[in-house]
Design a protein around this motif. Structure first.
Motif, PDB file in Angstrom:
ATOM      1  N   LEU A  83       0.814  -1.200   0.000  1.00 27.48           N
ATOM      2  CA  LEU A  83       0.000   0.000   0.000  1.00 27.48           C
ATOM      3  C   LEU A  83       0.858   1.264   0.000  1.00 27.48           C
ATOM      4  CD1 LEU A  83      -3.140   0.508   0.418  1.00 27.48           C
ATOM      5  CD2 LEU A  83      -2.600   0.869   2.821  1.00 27.48           C
ATOM      6  N   PHE A  84       1.926   1.235   0.810  1.00 24.87           N
ATOM      7  CA  PHE A  84       2.761   2.426   0.949  1.00 24.87           C
ATOM      8  C   PHE A  84       3.947   2.427  -0.017  1.00 24.87           C
ATOM      9  CE2 PHE A  84       0.490   2.802   5.000  1.00 24.87           C
ATOM     10  CZ  PHE A  84       0.226   4.158   5.003  1.00 24.87           C
ATOM     11  N   GLU A  85       4.033   1.398  -0.843  1.00 20.46           N
ATOM     12  CA  GLU A  85       5.089   1.319  -1.868  1.00 20.46           C
ATOM     13  C   GLU A  85       6.488   1.367  -1.269  1.00 20.46           C
ATOM     14  OE1 GLU A  85       4.287   3.885  -5.364  1.00 20.46           O
ATOM     15  OE2 GLU A  85       2.479   4.490  -4.291  1.00 20.46           O
ATOM     16  N   THR A  86       6.614   0.858  -0.070  1.00 24.43           N
ATOM     17  CA  THR A  86       7.934   0.746   0.562  1.00 24.43           C
ATOM     18  C   THR A  86       7.787  -0.235   1.721  1.00 24.43           C
ATOM     19  OG1 THR A  86       9.813   1.969   1.475  1.00 24.43           O
ATOM     20  CG2 THR A  86       7.640   2.597   2.284  1.00 24.43           C
ATOM     21  N   ALA A  87       8.920  -0.762   2.167  1.00 26.49           N
ATOM     22  CA  ALA A  87       8.843  -1.691   3.307  1.00 26.49           C
ATOM     23  C   ALA A  87       8.511  -0.927   4.573  1.00 26.49           C
ATOM     24  CB  ALA A  87      10.179  -2.421   3.482  1.00 26.49           C
ATOM     25  N   VAL A  88       7.369  -1.236   5.156  1.00 26.24           N
ATOM     26  CA  VAL A  88       6.990  -0.578   6.406  1.00 26.24           C
ATOM     27  C   VAL A  88       6.809  -1.646   7.470  1.00 26.24           C
ATOM     28  CG1 VAL A  88       5.763   1.277   5.219  1.00 26.24           C
ATOM     29  CG2 VAL A  88       4.489  -0.723   6.023  1.00 26.24           C
ATOM     30  N   ARG A  89       6.738  -1.192   8.710  1.00 23.83           N
ATOM     31  CA  ARG A  89       6.390  -2.090   9.796  1.00 23.83           C
ATOM     32  C   ARG A  89       5.082  -1.596  10.411  1.00 23.83           C
ATOM     33  NH1 ARG A  89       9.166  -5.428  13.615  1.00 23.83           N
ATOM     34  NH2 ARG A  89       7.429  -6.484  14.670  1.00 23.83           N
ATOM     35  N   VAL A  90       4.122  -2.488  10.504  1.00 20.18           N
ATOM     36  CA  VAL A  90       2.791  -2.124  11.023  1.00 20.18           C
ATOM     37  C   VAL A  90       2.554  -2.793  12.360  1.00 20.18           C
ATOM     38  CG1 VAL A  90       0.370  -1.906  10.402  1.00 20.18           C
ATOM     39  CG2 VAL A  90       2.057  -2.585   8.664  1.00 20.18           C
TER      40      VAL A  90
ATOM     41  N   ALA B 184      -8.159  10.046   0.367  1.00 21.40           N
ATOM     42  CA  ALA B 184      -9.199  10.115  -0.665  1.00 21.40           C
ATOM     43  C   ALA B 184      -9.303  11.542  -1.195  1.00 21.40           C
ATOM     44  CB  ALA B 184     -10.536   9.662  -0.086  1.00 21.40           C
ATOM     45  N   ARG B 185      -9.239  12.488  -0.320  1.00 26.95           N
ATOM     46  CA  ARG B 185      -9.312  13.889  -0.731  1.00 26.95           C
ATOM     47  C   ARG B 185      -8.119  14.268  -1.617  1.00 26.95           C
ATOM     48  NH1 ARG B 185     -12.029  18.971  -0.885  1.00 26.95           N
ATOM     49  NH2 ARG B 185     -10.390  20.478  -1.221  1.00 26.95           N
ATOM     50  N   LEU B 186      -6.916  13.888  -1.169  1.00 34.21           N
ATOM     51  CA  LEU B 186      -5.711  14.261  -1.912  1.00 34.21           C
ATOM     52  C   LEU B 186      -5.656  13.539  -3.245  1.00 34.21           C
ATOM     53  CD1 LEU B 186      -3.104  14.245   1.015  1.00 34.21           C
ATOM     54  CD2 LEU B 186      -3.936  16.257  -0.239  1.00 34.21           C
ATOM     55  N   GLY B 187      -6.266  12.363  -3.313  1.00 28.44           N
ATOM     56  CA  GLY B 187      -6.280  11.622  -4.568  1.00 28.44           C
ATOM     57  C   GLY B 187      -4.917  11.129  -5.012  1.00 28.44           C
ATOM     58  N   CYS B 188      -4.067  10.855  -4.039  1.00 28.46           N
ATOM     59  CA  CYS B 188      -2.718  10.409  -4.390  1.00 28.46           C
ATOM     60  C   CYS B 188      -2.409   9.103  -3.679  1.00 28.46           C
ATOM     61  CB  CYS B 188      -1.701  11.479  -3.998  1.00 28.46           C
ATOM     62  SG  CYS B 188      -1.682  11.780  -2.229  1.00 28.46           S
ATOM     63  N   SER B 189      -1.268   8.562  -3.959  1.00 31.80           N
ATOM     64  CA  SER B 189      -0.815   7.355  -3.269  1.00 31.80           C
ATOM     65  C   SER B 189      -0.605   7.681  -1.796  1.00 31.80           C
ATOM     66  CB  SER B 189       0.515   6.895  -3.873  1.00 31.80           C
ATOM     67  OG  SER B 189       1.207   6.079  -2.941  1.00 31.80           O
ATOM     68  N   PRO B 190      -0.893   6.708  -0.925  1.00 35.13           N
ATOM     69  CA  PRO B 190      -0.630   6.924   0.503  1.00 35.13           C
ATOM     70  C   PRO B 190       0.844   7.225   0.788  1.00 35.13           C
ATOM     71  CG  PRO B 190      -1.967   4.950   0.171  1.00 35.13           C
ATOM     72  CD  PRO B 190      -1.579   5.435  -1.192  1.00 35.13           C
TER      73      PRO B 190
ATOM     74  N   THR C 183       3.047  10.782   3.239  1.00 34.94           N
ATOM     75  CA  THR C 183       3.738  10.159   4.387  1.00 34.94           C
ATOM     76  C   THR C 183       5.244  10.137   4.152  1.00 34.94           C
ATOM     77  OG1 THR C 183       3.252   7.944   3.487  1.00 34.94           O
ATOM     78  CG2 THR C 183       1.680   8.859   5.079  1.00 34.94           C
ATOM     79  N   TRP C 184       5.804   8.965   3.893  1.00 33.47           N
ATOM     80  CA  TRP C 184       7.267   8.891   3.860  1.00 33.47           C
ATOM     81  C   TRP C 184       7.875   9.714   2.735  1.00 33.47           C
ATOM     82  CZ3 TRP C 184       9.864   6.524  -0.249  1.00 33.47           C
ATOM     83  CH2 TRP C 184       9.074   5.740  -1.118  1.00 33.47           C
ATOM     84  N   ARG C 185       7.162   9.869   1.627  1.00 31.04           N
ATOM     85  CA  ARG C 185       7.745  10.701   0.559  1.00 31.04           C
ATOM     86  C   ARG C 185       7.740  12.174   0.946  1.00 31.04           C
ATOM     87  NH1 ARG C 185       5.025   7.556  -4.171  1.00 31.04           N
ATOM     88  NH2 ARG C 185       6.500   5.832  -4.408  1.00 31.04           N
ATOM     89  N   SER C 186       7.009  12.504   1.983  1.00 27.64           N
ATOM     90  CA  SER C 186       7.036  13.883   2.514  1.00 27.64           C
ATOM     91  C   SER C 186       7.803  13.972   3.833  1.00 27.64           C
ATOM     92  CB  SER C 186       5.608  14.392   2.722  1.00 27.64           C
ATOM     93  OG  SER C 186       4.923  14.475   1.494  1.00 27.64           O
ATOM     94  N   GLY C 187       8.535  12.931   4.157  1.00 23.48           N
ATOM     95  CA  GLY C 187       9.407  13.015   5.337  1.00 23.48           C
ATOM     96  C   GLY C 187       8.816  12.472   6.619  1.00 23.48           C
ATOM     97  N   ILE C 188       7.620  11.897   6.566  1.00 23.31           N
ATOM     98  CA  ILE C 188       7.016  11.351   7.782  1.00 23.31           C
ATOM     99  C   ILE C 188       7.790  10.106   8.227  1.00 23.31           C
ATOM    100  CG2 ILE C 188       4.890  10.411   8.807  1.00 23.31           C
ATOM    101  CD1 ILE C 188       4.703  13.384   7.915  1.00 23.31           C
ATOM    102  N   ASP C 189       8.114  10.045   9.524  1.00 16.49           N
ATOM    103  CA  ASP C 189       8.866   8.908  10.056  1.00 16.49           C
ATOM    104  C   ASP C 189       7.945   7.814  10.582  1.00 16.49           C
ATOM    105  OD1 ASP C 189      11.767   9.862  10.024  1.00 16.49           O
ATOM    106  OD2 ASP C 189      10.748  11.539  11.002  1.00 16.49           O
ATOM    107  N   ILE C 190       6.814   8.218  11.099  1.00  9.71           N
ATOM    108  CA  ILE C 190       5.925   7.261  11.754  1.00  9.71           C
ATOM    109  C   ILE C 190       4.520   7.838  11.706  1.00  9.71           C
ATOM    110  CG2 ILE C 190       6.150   8.229  14.094  1.00  9.71           C
ATOM    111  CD1 ILE C 190       6.364   5.351  15.161  1.00  9.71           C
TER     112      ILE C 190
END
Lengths: 351, 351, 351, 351
Positions: A47-54, A181-187, A191-198
């Motif tokens: 979903l996030f197009e990268t290895a994440v830990r959930v 949904a509003r932004l209409g972009c990939s999750p 998030t991480w592509r904008s620098g979010i760590d967690i």
């Protein structure tokens, strides 16, 4: 009664509860060492197009407080909006799990924090000073507590300021589905592509039942978060029943379908309000919440009509749309508002 | 594979998951202000034959740590067994939620704490001294972490010592159903009628899915517990889905039926072990757990046979029976033990 | 160099250090069970005209944080001014010692909190709600962090609001001597006679050396404070050397003599500023601190002249008078300000 | 009365108080930014033959708890002796400042921890497990709480085990002077040259007045300790008066002279006890403390004679020698013991 009180008063998506029943076979190791939890990692990484830990957790408060506690020391300052849920409505869970960590508010519009005041605040604290705690992290609420949604540019501007100072960034995604949904972009984008760590990945408000999640984008956080979650009593021994819910939530785009539905109802109401000049929105309606300034007599009248909603102050109401709120319910609310506000327009202008 | 690893590796009772689906209609106020949570109070008050307050929580660790945090100040000492789960396996959640609260161990047999050493320990701390913390509470584990069960007399002896010093008493009821089934008495007997102020009411290990509970017998605790649970992120906004599980768990005696089933399997194994002289039990088998001293070569052999269980040390194993463990599985284990231990009896005696 | 940086850059009163030497004979029980500490209780009880309990502590931060931690639960909200030292300069010690306790700011003028906004804030939190923490205490800074002093009426108005809600009241008396000298009343007036439950009694800033104190007016706080002080490492084993300092501080009115001296110097400067129209005070000068808005070029010029002071922002300076600051030093500062500001008056108006 | 109660009942060395008076001139920046505190760094770096960072603190409890809080996360386990002061007598300050950190005891003789049981304990906790906290640090008490002193080999054996697992090592040096005097080596030997990362450097018990210190050998600890000290209210604003005491304490070998004096008195008593067969020492007398098993009737008799000492249990006494305890006082104690124990030797054997 027509319920606009909150998105947590609603049902769960049937798909999510059915997933629980499907997961109820055989034995499985406890505390997350099961196949469902392993599959959850794959679903979210895709979903996030990268290895994440959930990490599934019971509530959004747990997600926020423990995510923030994993980002910095107990003498850290976490910068957030004055109206952020962590600052106003979570019993200072962040201060508690953070061992005395302090929330420091930063200004911005419609529940956001803006890059410039953040930069100014940080400039006032020299590295190494010992009197004021140390800047540690920033917490953004993607769909803000006033119903607006950050643009990608706004997130990135804040992120840039934070990263320049070495701060970690947390996103409160209580309504991440609505915002995405509003932004209409990939999750991945907000998030991480904008620098979010967690991030706190909310599900409950959007058709979930009993769990939300923490998603970790920056791997070095994982280990210190894991032990804190265990200590916090947030690691279910029968974790498969939590993981199965979250898989069902994102599988086949269910989460976005539900968010689009509630957003659409909120947008329908907002559009209808344009014809009612005396109904003033506190913030743009960009997700599923509507903050509407109303005379208290109008509030009374709406309640008499059978509408349920929250009064945030003597002059401010909140209406929240759920994934299963209907167009008819929206239209009924608009009709009632028109009915009550039309004759009151003049006296209200005199307030 | 035959799984004796833990009672948390098992399935949930289908009745509990079905209750979730039945609860999924209409809207309901969040955070416990719903009809299911109100009904839960009635069900448990009836079960315990007194007015109690029940708070669903996500895990037993949360139940234990937050119950104990509600009983005394952060400088309090909580007395427990050396092998108590709170002392060995919950990442010091009690110390954390208690704000630095200290666990102090008291001796006793088979995972219990005994009244006399408790009295002696308390006698060594003068009221008002400031150097050693202050005695605050006692925590008993009804079905102990070694598989034994307190008698009512044993509970009351500890309780009497504790009450004489003004201490509050917590019961860790992670396996309360198994212990109650064993005792064959009303749930009121080992709890409030024996002086227990608050308990962790376990459901997960006995066919539950995603929630346990805290049951409060002493009303003045309720308010300070409620806010701490909120702060701990242990108050689900869609609480009805938790309360519905717990109602289903106790309705029609389901909980005791399941506990009797797992107890019976454990008793069957224990009975069979009597014919195997070299298999030494660490403690009497009074609930659904069997702690068995075995040579590590026997452990290896059992694993090769397809049995799953925990190695607690090089010479100690734990076998746990679930509500759906079958007699055939029990008999298979006994047969394997007979097979492996018979020829080893002599060398083992020489250990 | 002429030092106006802080009242903690100064010397100790010789009387206080000499008292240490006089106390250095014989043996004495540790941790406060000595004759000097007993005498301290009598001295302060006489000073405050009521039986009080005094605990010497190392610093004002310890006094504030531990006093506040003794007043309420870790989920409490403590109301204070935005500029209160506990909120801006003590590394969130209050949040830490309070176990996650939250500081909530209340508006007011010149570093005070005002009764009306406090009442309004409290009205917004229903008793028993669990989402926002619970109102717990109010903290007033008698000589505020902007150099003003509460009138007795102002204290009592705040106190009345707080007491009506059952809140405890703490006074930060970091400059209690200066404020008391200013008020010209008995120390009992602004404290327990105005509803104060506990206070931080500052000595260091007014000629003390190594200790301040907590003074308890409400007896039930004493026991829970005592153990927290011990746990905080704030109970000296050789306590007599702390108590002797505090006795010397208050004996023969030394503390008020020193405060009157520093107040008088500050007042002399404030009076002189009246003739310098472009020098604008941020708050009335009612104790020993002067907050003066100055162009940064004037700050530079003063530093070149050899004056030492703090820059609180690009346009705000703080000048602090110590008990041994001389009239000549004050006059030199005024002369320099006149010299630098006269020609700059016009450009500054254009800022 | 002859006082053997504690080394904290005694006087301060006059040199230390005189240093305070000498430091009382001019102004100096607060919070450690003064010349005395700078000089203190040099004195201690010379003493320890390496660059160290010294932080004066008010008490040994503060030194221990804050040093340990700086070594690891709040979910860490700190390994110490069952009788360590941090475990028995500091109101769980370590657990509090450590945010819920847990003390785990390790066996050893005479108040020491031994390398082998430490290794065994650590082997039982897999890296990455989340249920039991994570091994974080070891705390050694150089002159143990039973009056023995670690040999360098003993320290290094423990250190090797700890370092192999990546643990940090703290030394409680409450009686560091006595231990160093006993070992007859450079202070560097039992500390950083043996792997110690941080130590509590006691002064109060050995002729100090109002401060002890934390000495940091591992530089990366410094910054996180500094802010925690500030938050703990352990950073005096007039720090010069603390630093001046510690400089006087170590200057010209004063600290070791005083320690040698108290050690010599204790050794004199221990030597005298050899002639009293019924007086049994609990541990070798290697510093200034004597733990002596005595019948309670003998304790009564000694008190009647005017001796002051602590009863640690019904059969255990503690006698502590101060730097100014005289040989005559020691001989009087021995004479009294001989007098009371001679006739009691036989009945005591029958106990």
């Amino acid at each position: 009664m027509i319920d606009f009180r909150s998105d947590n008063t609603g049902r769960a998506a049937p798909e999510i509860l059915e997933a629980l029943i499907r997961a109820n076979h055989g034995t499985a190791l406890g505390y997350g060492a099961d196949d469902y939890t392993a599959a959850l990692q794959r679903h979210f990484s895709e979903l996030f197009e990268t290895a994440v830990r959930v990490f599934p957790v019971a509530t959004g408060t747990a997600a926020n407080a423990l995510a923030l506690a994993s980002l910095g020391p107990s003498w850290g300052n976490v910068y957030c909006s004055e109206v952020a849920h962590i600052n106003t409505a979570e019993a200072n869970a962040t201060g508690f799990f953070g061992g005395g960590l302090k929330l420091v508010t930063v200004t911005g519009s419609h529940g956001k924090i803006a890059a410039d005041p953040l930069a100014e605040t940080l400039a006032g604290i020299s590295p190494g000073q010992i009197h004021r705690g140390q800047p540690s992290a920033v917490s953004l609420t993607l769909a803000t507590d006033l119903g607006a949604v950050y643009t990608l540019d706004e997130i990135r501007a804040v992120s840039e300021v934070a990263k320049a100072r070495g701060l970690k960034i947390h996103m409160d995604g209580a309504r991440f589905a609505n915002a995405t949904a509003r932004l209409g972009c990939s999750p991945a984008e907000p998030t991480w592509r904008s620098g979010i760590d967690i991030m706190s990945f909310g599900a409950t408000k959007n058709g979930g039942a009993l769990c939300d999640a923490i998603v970790v984008f920056t791997p070095e956080i994982t280990e210190i978060l894991a032990v804190q979650l265990r200590r916090a009593g947030q690691v279910w021994s029968k974790m498969r029943f939590a993981s199965a819910q979250l898989i069902a939530y994102v599988e086949n785009g269910l989460w976005l379908d539900m968010a689009r539905a509630s957003n659409a109802i909120a947008a329908r109401i907002a559009a209808g309000l344009r014809d009612i000049p005396s109904a003033r929105l506190l913030a743009p309606v960009e997700a599923n919440e509507i903050f509407l300034e109303l005379p208290s007599t109008t509030m009374d009248a709406l309640e008499t009509d059978g509408f349920q909603f929250y009064r945030r102050s003597r002059s401010l109401t909140r209406f929240v749309c759920r994934f299963d709120t209907t167009e008819a319910e929206a239209d009924a609310l608009l009709a009632a508002l028109r009915r009550h506000l039309a004759p009151m327009a003049t006296p209200r202008a005199a307030e």
